[in-house]
Write a protein that holds these residues in place. Structure first.
Motif, PDB file in Angstrom:
ATOM      1  N   GLY A   1      -0.241 -15.038   8.765  1.00 37.96           N
ATOM      2  CA  GLY A   1       0.026 -15.165  10.187  1.00 37.96           C
ATOM      3  C   GLY A   1       1.514 -15.325  10.440  1.00 37.96           C
ATOM      4  N   ASP A   2       1.876 -16.337  11.268  1.00 39.38           N
ATOM      5  CA  ASP A   2       3.267 -16.594  11.637  1.00 39.38           C
ATOM      6  C   ASP A   2       3.872 -17.740  10.833  1.00 39.38           C
ATOM      7  N   LEU A   3       3.207 -18.187   9.765  1.00 36.66           N
ATOM      8  CA  LEU A   3       3.656 -19.391   9.067  1.00 36.66           C
ATOM      9  C   LEU A   3       4.997 -19.177   8.372  1.00 36.66           C
ATOM     10  N   ALA A   4       5.254 -17.984   7.837  1.00 40.21           N
ATOM     11  CA  ALA A   4       6.548 -17.726   7.194  1.00 40.21           C
ATOM     12  C   ALA A   4       7.691 -17.913   8.199  1.00 40.21           C
TER      13      ALA A   4
ATOM     14  N   PRO B   1      10.242 -26.282   9.770  1.00 43.65           N
ATOM     15  CA  PRO B   1       8.941 -26.859   9.430  1.00 43.65           C
ATOM     16  C   PRO B   1       8.608 -28.133  10.184  1.00 43.65           C
ATOM     17  N   GLU B   2       9.627 -28.840  10.641  1.00 44.33           N
ATOM     18  CA  GLU B   2       9.345 -30.095  11.353  1.00 44.33           C
ATOM     19  C   GLU B   2       8.612 -29.868  12.671  1.00 44.33           C
ATOM     20  N   LYS B   3       8.594 -28.649  13.165  1.00 44.26           N
ATOM     21  CA  LYS B   3       7.883 -28.349  14.406  1.00 44.26           C
ATOM     22  C   LYS B   3       6.388 -28.079  14.194  1.00 44.26           C
ATOM     23  N   VAL B   4       5.994 -27.995  12.932  1.00 39.74           N
ATOM     24  CA  VAL B   4       4.589 -27.708  12.606  1.00 39.74           C
ATOM     25  C   VAL B   4       3.886 -29.015  12.284  1.00 39.74           C
ATOM     26  N   GLU B   5       2.680 -29.187  12.799  1.00 41.35           N
ATOM     27  CA  GLU B   5       1.904 -30.402  12.533  1.00 41.35           C
ATOM     28  C   GLU B   5       0.461 -30.056  12.216  1.00 41.35           C
ATOM     29  N   ILE B   6      -0.189 -30.964  11.512  1.00 41.27           N
ATOM     30  CA  ILE B   6      -1.595 -30.808  11.170  1.00 41.27           C
ATOM     31  C   ILE B   6      -2.439 -31.565  12.171  1.00 41.27           C
ATOM     32  N   VAL B   7      -3.576 -30.976  12.543  1.00 42.88           N
ATOM     33  CA  VAL B   7      -4.524 -31.603  13.460  1.00 42.88           C
ATOM     34  C   VAL B   7      -5.828 -31.814  12.680  1.00 42.88           C
ATOM     35  N   PRO B   8      -6.037 -33.010  12.102  1.00 41.48           N
ATOM     36  CA  PRO B   8      -7.238 -33.262  11.314  1.00 41.48           C
ATOM     37  C   PRO B   8      -8.285 -34.030  12.122  1.00 41.48           C
ATOM     38  N   SER B   9      -9.545 -33.924  11.714  1.00 44.83           N
ATOM     39  CA  SER B   9     -10.608 -34.725  12.319  1.00 44.83           C
ATOM     40  C   SER B   9     -11.702 -34.909  11.281  1.00 44.83           C
TER      41      SER B   9
ATOM     42  N   ILE C   1       1.724 -32.547   5.997  1.00 40.70           N
ATOM     43  CA  ILE C   1       1.936 -31.209   5.438  1.00 40.70           C
ATOM     44  C   ILE C   1       3.324 -31.138   4.825  1.00 40.70           C
ATOM     45  N   VAL C   2       3.489 -30.227   3.865  1.00 42.00           N
ATOM     46  CA  VAL C   2       4.798 -29.937   3.290  1.00 42.00           C
ATOM     47  C   VAL C   2       4.937 -28.425   3.226  1.00 42.00           C
ATOM     48  N   PRO C   3       6.155 -27.908   3.356  1.00 34.33           N
ATOM     49  CA  PRO C   3       6.343 -26.461   3.219  1.00 34.33           C
ATOM     50  C   PRO C   3       5.964 -26.009   1.810  1.00 34.33           C
ATOM     51  N   ASN C   4       5.397 -24.799   1.744  1.00 37.26           N
ATOM     52  CA  ASN C   4       5.013 -24.230   0.450  1.00 37.26           C
ATOM     53  C   ASN C   4       5.658 -22.847   0.340  1.00 37.26           C
ATOM     54  N   PRO C   5       6.894 -22.794  -0.170  1.00 37.22           N
ATOM     55  CA  PRO C   5       7.589 -21.500  -0.246  1.00 37.22           C
ATOM     56  C   PRO C   5       6.902 -20.515  -1.186  1.00 37.22           C
TER      57      PRO C   5
ATOM     58  N   ALA D   1      -9.565 -29.261  10.026  1.00 38.28           N
ATOM     59  CA  ALA D   1      -8.115 -29.350  10.155  1.00 38.28           C
ATOM     60  C   ALA D   1      -7.547 -27.975  10.457  1.00 38.28           C
ATOM     61  N   PHE D   2      -6.480 -27.954  11.271  1.00 39.56           N
ATOM     62  CA  PHE D   2      -5.734 -26.725  11.518  1.00 39.56           C
ATOM     63  C   PHE D   2      -4.287 -27.097  11.784  1.00 39.56           C
ATOM     64  N   LEU D   3      -3.403 -26.107  11.770  1.00 34.53           N
ATOM     65  CA  LEU D   3      -1.984 -26.325  12.020  1.00 34.53           C
ATOM     66  C   LEU D   3      -1.617 -25.783  13.392  1.00 34.53           C
ATOM     67  N   LYS D   4      -0.662 -26.461  14.020  1.00 34.75           N
ATOM     68  CA  LYS D   4      -0.190 -25.984  15.320  1.00 34.75           C
ATOM     69  C   LYS D   4       1.302 -26.257  15.441  1.00 34.75           C
ATOM     70  N   SER D   5       1.946 -25.593  16.401  1.00 37.76           N
ATOM     71  CA  SER D   5       3.328 -25.844  16.757  1.00 37.76           C
ATOM     72  C   SER D   5       3.375 -25.946  18.275  1.00 37.76           C
ATOM     73  N   GLY D   6       3.667 -27.141  18.768  1.00 40.89           N
ATOM     74  CA  GLY D   6       3.554 -27.367  20.202  1.00 40.89           C
ATOM     75  C   GLY D   6       2.112 -27.185  20.648  1.00 40.89           C
ATOM     76  N   ASP D   7       1.892 -26.328  21.628  1.00 42.63           N
ATOM     77  CA  ASP D   7       0.534 -26.056  22.110  1.00 42.63           C
ATOM     78  C   ASP D   7      -0.073 -24.816  21.450  1.00 42.63           C
ATOM     79  N   LYS D   8       0.648 -24.207  20.517  1.00 48.39           N
ATOM     80  CA  LYS D   8       0.180 -22.964  19.914  1.00 48.39           C
ATOM     81  C   LYS D   8      -0.538 -23.237  18.597  1.00 48.39           C
ATOM     82  N   THR D   9      -1.796 -22.775  18.504  1.00 54.28           N
ATOM     83  CA  THR D   9      -2.546 -22.872  17.257  1.00 54.28           C
ATOM     84  C   THR D   9      -2.054 -21.794  16.304  1.00 54.28           C
ATOM     85  N   LEU D  10      -1.700 -22.193  15.071  1.00 54.57           N
ATOM     86  CA  LEU D  10      -1.110 -21.270  14.113  1.00 54.57           C
ATOM     87  C   LEU D  10      -2.103 -20.758  13.083  1.00 54.57           C
TER      88      LEU D  10
END
Length: 529
Positions: A453-456, A462-470, A481-485, A508-517
């Motif tokens: 997707g857009d993860l690269a 990377p600090e703008k990306v967060e995990i949403v777990p439940s 999360i940590v970057p995985n080059p 769990a999923f990753l998002k940046s702001g209001d955008k699901t990644l």
């Protein structure tokens, strides 16, 4: 059109040809005022609605199991049955320059109910007669000739999938309502089924069978072949139409009409059956140099709301059933994402080339659930995974039920959705990771790699990306999360605590702001009591 009607038409054509070759003097004697003969009305062509009518008729009568096989065939073991091979030089459907070929399976071993296979030419169906000269029996010898009305266990269609000079196996129908289809460079793994009844209910599962098939003879240059099938069981009869399109990702368009004989509480539409023995997320069995053994490694679901869900498969200690509540699901499938040979190390079985099957419903399937059934298995020879759509409402007798869907066999599923995907799931005992924070007793860590997707792009910030777990029925101690080059994505860590014996459900999923990644990772876990 009946055979007798077709013969009458052919006889009429012969007479017409003889008439046109008559001497001119004879033609001149015909009265000029003689009225022209009325045009012959077009004869009906065999098609799907003819199978629907057959299914409706047999649903009104009591179910009758098929005839028993002659004893010499019923006593064959797998190796002996496999030694009986169809002679390729006798393959059917070669007329008219067709690019398809058909070969038959011999009855025997587990395939004890012979089926009738018809070829439809010019709209007229004709049964394929059983003949021993169609087969090479290898080392098998029979004391008496086999019956001429024996029938077949099933059939397979061939097409030049991988090489224009070679007819590769494209699709096969054999055993109950099972069928398998291949695209380019694929190797058989999972199976599809026409219908599932009572799947996952101990002692209650019923296996409907395809009792008769009709294959339309393709014309020269045809890029599609059509198969009709009549399904039957104690609870239901049905008509099936399969439009098969060979390609890099072969597609089967399927239309179905069902006629219940009795109320069916647990129905499974578009069922898929596969095998998962061991993988990186489930190492209960690891006494093998091959670290992963599976035909599929996950269930993927595309929900009505647009969410994509990834559920890694497991080999549980006891049967487990997971349901994904939906209405009008957009798609689901059993997928083989891991294509790395080094993860399998099997030179013969080629697990990295096993296809994924993706199901896309056509029309309104209404309310129901995508259901995943996982059974325990002690080796890689048993299919222990089932995925299906279970309608909420039971199927009632006296009512016709129609539905359709598209099945795609593919190797690369990365373009099915644009977001990041789960590529690895691991679990381990949590570690402090240098923070000095103590580890909670009984905690479990799940490590999930997201990539694509857009993860690269987001790795640059990377600090703008967060995990949403439940979690349901447990608690999350921490998640980060940590970057995985190495994967051009992110690695997520989720530490959970669950009471012994309690089944927890994580997401769990990753998002940046209001955008699901990314898609949503979903996983159940039960700590040992």
């Amino acid at each position: 059109m009946t055979v007798s009607n077709r013969r009458q038409i052919l006889a009429g054509l012969s007479a017409a040809l003889s008439f046109s070759a008559a001497p001119a003097a004879l033609l001149a004697q015909q009265p000029e005022t003689q009225p022209a003969p009325a045009p012959t009305p077009p004869q009906p062509r065999f098609g799907f609605e003819d199978v629907v009518r057959r299914a409706r008729e047999i649903a009104a009568a009591p179910y009758e199991p098929g005839p028993n096989l002659p004893e010499p065939l019923s006593r064959l073991d797998f190796d002996a049955w496999r030694d009986i091979r169809f002679r390729p030089e006798r393959a059917l459907l070669a007329q008219n320059g067709s690019g398809f070929r058909m070969q038959m399976f011999h009855p025997g071993f587990l395939f004890t109910r012979p089926v009738t296979v018809n070829i439809v030419r010019d709209g007229v169906p004709t049964p394929v007669p059983y003949s021993s000269n169609l087969f090479d029996y290898g080392r098998i010898k029979f004391e008496k000739p086999l019956p001429v009305n024996l029938g077949f266990a099933g059939f397979r269609l061939h097409y030049p999938l991988n090489d224009p000079r070679i007819f590769d196996e494209l699709i096969s129908f054999i055993g109950a309502s099972y069928f398998r289809v291949l695209g380019r460079e694929q190797r058989y793994g999972l199976s599809a089924r026409g219908l599932a009844i009572g799947a996952g209910v101990p002692g209650a599962e019923e296996f409907p069978v395809f009792r008769e098939f009709w294959v339309e003879a393709p014309m020269a240059g045809a890029e599609r072949v059509t198969v009709y099938a009549l399904l039957d069981s104690a609870s239901v009869s049905g008509a099936y139409q399969f439009h098969v399109y060979p390609d890099v990702d072969s597609v089967v368009d399927i239309s179905v009409a069902l006629f219940p004989r009795k109320t069916i509480e647990k129905l499974g539409l578009a069922p898929l059956t596969s095998m998962f023995f061991t993988g990186e997320n489930d190492r209960r069995f690891h006494d093998d140099f091959r670290t992963e053994l599976h035909d599929s490694d996950g269930l993927m679901v595309h929900s009505r709301t647009g969410e994509w869900i990834w559920r890694p498969l497991r080999n549980p200690r006891q049967q487990a059933v997971s349901s994904f509540v939906e209405s009008n699901v957009r798609g689901f499938g059993l997928m083989q994402r891991d294509r790395v040979f080094e993860h399998y190390q099997d030179l013969d079985l080629s697990y990295e080339f096993r296809p994924s099957y993706w199901i896309e419903p056509q029309g309104d399937w209404g309310e129901g659930v995508v259901e995943l059934i996982e059974l325990p298995t002690g080796d890689e020879t048993n299919d222990n995974i089932v995925a299906l759509w279970a309608p909420k409402a039971p199927l009632e007798p006296g009512r016709e039920f129609r539905f359709g869907y598209k099945l795609t066999a593919l190797l690369d599923s990365s373009d099915l959705h644009p977001g990041g995907r789960v590529i690895n799931t691991y679990q381990a005992k949590p570690k402090a990771l240098g923070s000095g924070e103590p580890v909670t007793d009984g905690a479990r860590r799940f490590i999930v790699d997201f990539a694509g997707g857009d993860l690269a792009y987001h790795l640059k910030q990377p600090e703008k990306v967060e995990i949403v777990p439940s979690i349901a029925y447990g608690r999350i101690n921490r998640a980060f999360i940590v970057p995985n080059p190495k994967t051009e994505g992110f690695r997520a860590f989720i530490d959970i605590v669950v009471e012994p014996g309690q089944l927890a459900e994580m997401r769990a999923f990753l998002k940046s702001g209001d955008k699901t990644l990314t898609e949503t990772w979903s996983y159940p876990w039960r700590p040992e009591a």
